[in-house]
Scaffold this active site. Structure first.
Site, PDB file in Angstrom:
ATOM      1  N   ARG A  68       0.803  -1.218   0.000  1.00  0.00           N
ATOM      2  CA  ARG A  68       0.000   0.000   0.000  1.00  0.00           C
ATOM      3  C   ARG A  68       0.833   1.263   0.000  1.00  0.00           C
ATOM      4  O   ARG A  68       0.464   2.270  -0.605  1.00  0.00           O
ATOM      5  CB  ARG A  68      -0.922  -0.034   1.240  1.00  0.00           C
ATOM      6  CG  ARG A  68      -1.646   1.255   1.559  1.00  0.00           C
ATOM      7  CD  ARG A  68      -2.377   1.133   2.895  1.00  0.00           C
ATOM      8  NE  ARG A  68      -1.485   0.755   3.975  1.00  0.00           N
ATOM      9  CZ  ARG A  68      -0.694   1.610   4.629  1.00  0.00           C
ATOM     10  NH1 ARG A  68      -0.685   2.898   4.292  1.00  0.00           N
ATOM     11  NH2 ARG A  68       0.088   1.184   5.611  1.00  0.00           N
ATOM     12  N   ARG A  88     -13.369 -20.300  27.084  1.00  0.00           N
ATOM     13  CA  ARG A  88     -12.600 -20.187  25.838  1.00  0.00           C
ATOM     14  C   ARG A  88     -13.001 -18.944  25.051  1.00  0.00           C
ATOM     15  O   ARG A  88     -12.724 -18.840  23.857  1.00  0.00           O
ATOM     16  CB  ARG A  88     -12.801 -21.454  25.004  1.00  0.00           C
ATOM     17  CG  ARG A  88     -12.230 -22.706  25.662  1.00  0.00           C
ATOM     18  CD  ARG A  88     -12.358 -23.924  24.765  1.00  0.00           C
ATOM     19  NE  ARG A  88     -13.731 -24.377  24.646  1.00  0.00           N
ATOM     20  CZ  ARG A  88     -14.293 -25.313  25.428  1.00  0.00           C
ATOM     21  NH1 ARG A  88     -13.584 -25.870  26.407  1.00  0.00           N
ATOM     22  NH2 ARG A  88     -15.543 -25.699  25.248  1.00  0.00           N
ATOM     23  N   ARG A  89     -13.653 -18.015  25.761  1.00  0.00           N
ATOM     24  CA  ARG A  89     -14.164 -16.812  25.097  1.00  0.00           C
ATOM     25  C   ARG A  89     -13.494 -15.534  25.603  1.00  0.00           C
ATOM     26  O   ARG A  89     -14.060 -14.448  25.467  1.00  0.00           O
ATOM     27  CB  ARG A  89     -15.679 -16.722  25.293  1.00  0.00           C
ATOM     28  CG  ARG A  89     -16.418 -17.933  24.752  1.00  0.00           C
ATOM     29  CD  ARG A  89     -17.912 -17.858  25.028  1.00  0.00           C
ATOM     30  NE  ARG A  89     -18.600 -19.060  24.565  1.00  0.00           N
ATOM     31  CZ  ARG A  89     -19.911 -19.269  24.679  1.00  0.00           C
ATOM     32  NH1 ARG A  89     -20.676 -18.341  25.271  1.00  0.00           N
ATOM     33  NH2 ARG A  89     -20.457 -20.385  24.229  1.00  0.00           N
ATOM     34  N   CYS A 105      -3.582  -3.439  12.666  1.00  0.00           N
ATOM     35  CA  CYS A 105      -2.605  -4.460  12.274  1.00  0.00           C
ATOM     36  C   CYS A 105      -2.656  -5.624  13.257  1.00  0.00           C
ATOM     37  O   CYS A 105      -2.663  -6.778  12.860  1.00  0.00           O
ATOM     38  CB  CYS A 105      -1.201  -3.867  12.222  1.00  0.00           C
ATOM     39  SG  CYS A 105      -0.993  -2.593  10.959  1.00  0.00           S
ATOM     40  N   ARG A 138      -2.470  -9.369  11.672  1.00  0.00           N
ATOM     41  CA  ARG A 138      -2.643  -9.612  10.241  1.00  0.00           C
ATOM     42  C   ARG A 138      -1.446  -9.136   9.438  1.00  0.00           C
ATOM     43  O   ARG A 138      -1.118  -9.670   8.376  1.00  0.00           O
ATOM     44  CB  ARG A 138      -3.909  -8.918   9.722  1.00  0.00           C
ATOM     45  CG  ARG A 138      -3.812  -7.400   9.769  1.00  0.00           C
ATOM     46  CD  ARG A 138      -4.920  -6.681   9.015  1.00  0.00           C
ATOM     47  NE  ARG A 138      -4.735  -5.239   9.120  1.00  0.00           N
ATOM     48  CZ  ARG A 138      -4.009  -4.512   8.284  1.00  0.00           C
ATOM     49  NH1 ARG A 138      -3.390  -5.088   7.272  1.00  0.00           N
ATOM     50  NH2 ARG A 138      -3.890  -3.207   8.460  1.00  0.00           N
ATOM     51  N   GLY A 182       2.621  -7.346   9.958  1.00  0.00           N
ATOM     52  CA  GLY A 182       3.677  -6.971  10.884  1.00  0.00           C
ATOM     53  C   GLY A 182       4.880  -6.378  10.181  1.00  0.00           C
ATOM     54  O   GLY A 182       5.558  -7.068   9.407  1.00  0.00           O
ATOM     55  N   ASN A 212       5.188  -4.407  19.183  1.00  0.00           N
ATOM     56  CA  ASN A 212       3.987  -5.197  19.452  1.00  0.00           C
ATOM     57  C   ASN A 212       4.250  -6.294  20.479  1.00  0.00           C
ATOM     58  O   ASN A 212       3.407  -6.555  21.348  1.00  0.00           O
ATOM     59  CB  ASN A 212       3.455  -5.813  18.161  1.00  0.00           C
ATOM     60  CG  ASN A 212       3.166  -4.810  17.071  1.00  0.00           C
ATOM     61  OD1 ASN A 212       3.559  -5.012  15.917  1.00  0.00           O
ATOM     62  ND2 ASN A 212       2.503  -3.707  17.402  1.00  0.00           N
ATOM     63  N   HIS A 222       6.597  -8.925   7.304  1.00  0.00           N
ATOM     64  CA  HIS A 222       7.386  -8.359   6.212  1.00  0.00           C
ATOM     65  C   HIS A 222       8.471  -7.420   6.706  1.00  0.00           C
ATOM     66  O   HIS A 222       8.393  -6.867   7.800  1.00  0.00           O
ATOM     67  CB  HIS A 222       6.476  -7.614   5.226  1.00  0.00           C
ATOM     68  CG  HIS A 222       5.587  -6.591   5.871  1.00  0.00           C
ATOM     69  ND1 HIS A 222       4.321  -6.905   6.331  1.00  0.00           N
ATOM     70  CD2 HIS A 222       5.777  -5.273   6.161  1.00  0.00           C
ATOM     71  CE1 HIS A 222       3.769  -5.823   6.860  1.00  0.00           C
ATOM     72  NE2 HIS A 222       4.642  -4.815   6.781  1.00  0.00           N
TER      73      HIS A 222
END
Length: 269
Positions: free
Chosen positions: A21, A125-126, A145, A171, A173, A182, A212
């Site tokens: 992008r 598990r929630r 991100c 999604r 990095g 992060n 990336h």
């Protein structure tokens, strides 16, 4: 941390060239996971200096539910400036989704909910918080991100809830600039949530989609890979804070951080 350097090396060895992008271009791999044992120290990269005030301050800003850079500026943090509008606003980014996810009946405070669930129903598990609100992405200055995270409680030998782990799905990095940030941010979040729920931090699991390296970061990556990781520092948080909204920067202490010099690099906007 060698596990982080291994990711950089994998991207250089196995990555494919892709347009992006920003127009900068990347070398990228798809699908990677790192597991950090938080009992072995705080997972802060030592092969270059990370400015922890920005890491810690940004997380507290998220937890405030804030989406304007004013509070960050008050604390001399400028990492979101490139995306803010003329009024300092970023749209419904992380803090908004974490604390005020829109609902037909008002808003949902995901952070308050997950803390209460961990306290009252630890085996659920929630224990999930999502920032990926499809309906509002177009209004965000930058789509999230780091999109979704989940907590997991582990018992001791007697079956008592004792340990807290966190897994993040990211999604996208920026592995040289963003990913060390992060890692530290979500490790800190695990410490904070563990502290207010009476648990101890165990693991942070970091799962990446598109991991990336930007083409204009390659020289810095090669330099970083020449450096040998040093001992992890130690993080402590004020145990007197029992509310997730109660933490200030002064409640977070890092000791024993001995990094190599910083490796400046341009950010892709």
């Amino acid at each position: 941390m060698q596990i982080y350097l291994d990711l950089l090396r994998r991207i250089l060895d196995e990555g494919v060239r892709r347009e992006d992008r920003t127009g900068t271009g990347t070398v990228s791999v798809f699908g990677h996971q790192m597991v950090f044992d938080l009992r072995e120290g705080f997972p802060l990269v030592t092969t270059k200096k990370i400015y922890t005030r920005s890491v810690f301050g940004e997380l507290l800003w998220f937890l405030r539910g804030d989406t304007n850079v004013g509070w960050l500026h008050d604390n001399n943090i400028h990492i979101w400036d490139e995306w803010a509008d003329e009024n300092g606003d970023l749209g419904p980014v992380y803090g908004h989704q974490w604390r005020s996810w829109p609902d037909d009946d008002g808003t949902i405070d995901q952070i308050a909910n997950v803390v209460e669930q961990i306290r009252t129903n630890p085996w659920s598990r929630r224990h999930i918080v999502s920032a990926w609100n499809v309906a509002e992405i177009k209004e965000m200055a930058l789509p999230p991100c780091h999109t979704l995270f989940q907590f997991y409680v582990t018992p001791d030998d007697r079956g008592t809830p004792t340990w807290l782990s966190c897994q993040l799905y990211q999604r996208s990095g920026d592995t040289f600039l963003g990913v060390p940030f992060n890692i530290a941010s979500y490790a800190l979040l695990t410490h904070l949530v563990a502290s207010v729920t009476g648990l101890k931090p165990l693991r942070f699991v970091h799962t990446l989609g598109d991991a990336h390296v930007y083409l204009n970061h390659l020289d810095q990556v090669h330099e970083q890979l020449k450096r040998k990781p040093r001992h992890r520092p130690t993080l402590t948080v004020n145990p007197g804070i029992r509310d997730i909204d109660g933490f200030e920067l002064s409640d977070i202490t890092l000791t024993g951080y001995d990094p190599y010099p910083a490796l400046p690099a341009p950010i892709a906007v």
